[in-house]
Design an enzyme around this catalytic site. Structure first.
Site: not given
Length: 295
Positions: A49, A51, A108, A142, A193, A227-229, A257
């Site tokens: 989500s 994390t 979690h 995952f 998210y 912090s960008s993907f 992913r």
């Protein structure tokens, strides 16, 4: 345990009705008695989500946007996964006990299993929720690459397990709903998210306000960038590629992913979508929570 491989692909074990990794269940008393500190920041999520994303954002905030400082170690050592205990490999409780304050802690656990010391110390908690359809797709991939999980089976089988709550950390539906209710009693910032994907700057500003931190625009922009993907995906201290292949096999599916909203449309059949939606409405009708399945 002599053979580290013995710890992988084992069935989940129930703790108070919630399926968890066998090794967490075996060491549950250690988790339950975890001592939170008043200045701990807890990041709580259902798996898959966002994390790691929020963990990296918080570590960047705590280090004033200094990306080099945040490369001092892998994310799972900078922000330990509290309840994750795997004999001979990792112990989140011990890692945290040895950390100086202020600590950033990851969990979690569903709200009812969180160690009571977090409530007693009135710790600040950041909860991140993601729409169920994207979560189940991400979780399926995952499960395939992170071998502490049992075998996922086929997509169809995994989807059924997810809907029945028979996956690690239990039902998504109860997890997001109970944390949503808990925010009325405690200092919990509840984020989505999808909002973070749509407007990360706005959501990081919410986090800063919650933490009572004021930073210059220049540092905020650094945090946004690092912090960008795309940047995190290439950063070995954020993307889990430093883990042993026995634990996480990135050749099966990378840990980071896609990092998008709406990927479920590439996975669900029409029949699966209709069945999932019908079940979803029943399970979520008693909550005021509203999710967006795409942005």
């Amino acid at each position: 345990m002599d053979n580290k491989l013995d710890v992988f692909r084992r069935e989940l074990v129930d703790v108070e009705g919630i399926p968890l990794f066998w090794s967490i269940a075996e060491h549950w008393s250690q988790v339950e008695s975890f001592e939170a500190r008043p200045d701990d920041i807890l990041i709580s999520t259902y798996p898959k989500s966002g994390t790691t994303w929020v963990s990296e954002i918080l570590d960047l905030i705590y280090n004033n946007g200094d990306a080099e400082k945040c490369k001092r170690d892998a994310i799972y050592k900078r922000v330990p996964f509290m309840e994750l205990i795997i004999p001979g490999i990792t112990n989140g409780v011990e890692m945290l006990n040895n950390m100086p304050s202020p600590r950033i802690v990851k969990t979690h656990l569903p709200v009812q299993l969180l160690p009571s010391s977090f409530w007693k110390n009135d710790c600040k908690i950041i909860y991140v929720a993601r729409n169920a359809k994207d979560v189940v797709v991400s979780y399926y991939y995952f499960y395939q690459m992170a071998k502490i999980h049992p075998e996922p089976g086929t997509w169809e089988e995994f989807l059924e397990k997810f809907m029945a709550g028979q996956v690690s950390f239990g039902p998504w539906y109860d997890h997001v709903k109970s944390w949503w209710e808990k925010r009325k009693e405690y200092r919990i910032l509840y984020l989505f998210y999808e909002d973070m994907k749509e407007n990360p700057k706005c959501e990081i500003q919410k986090i800063l306000k919650f933490l009572e931190k004021d930073i210059p625009e220049e540092i905020l922009n650094k945090i946004l960038y690092h912090s960008s993907f795309s940047v995190m995906k290439e950063n070995p201290s954020a993307n889990y590629t430093t883990m042993m292949k026995e634990e996480m096999d990135h050749s099966v599916s990378p840990f980071m992913r896609k990092g998008i909203s709406g990927d479920w449309k590439n996975q669900f059949t029409v029949a699966q979508y209709e069945k999932f939606e019908e079940d979803y409405v029943k399970k979520m009708e008693d909550s005021t929570l509203k999710f967006r399945s795409e942005i």
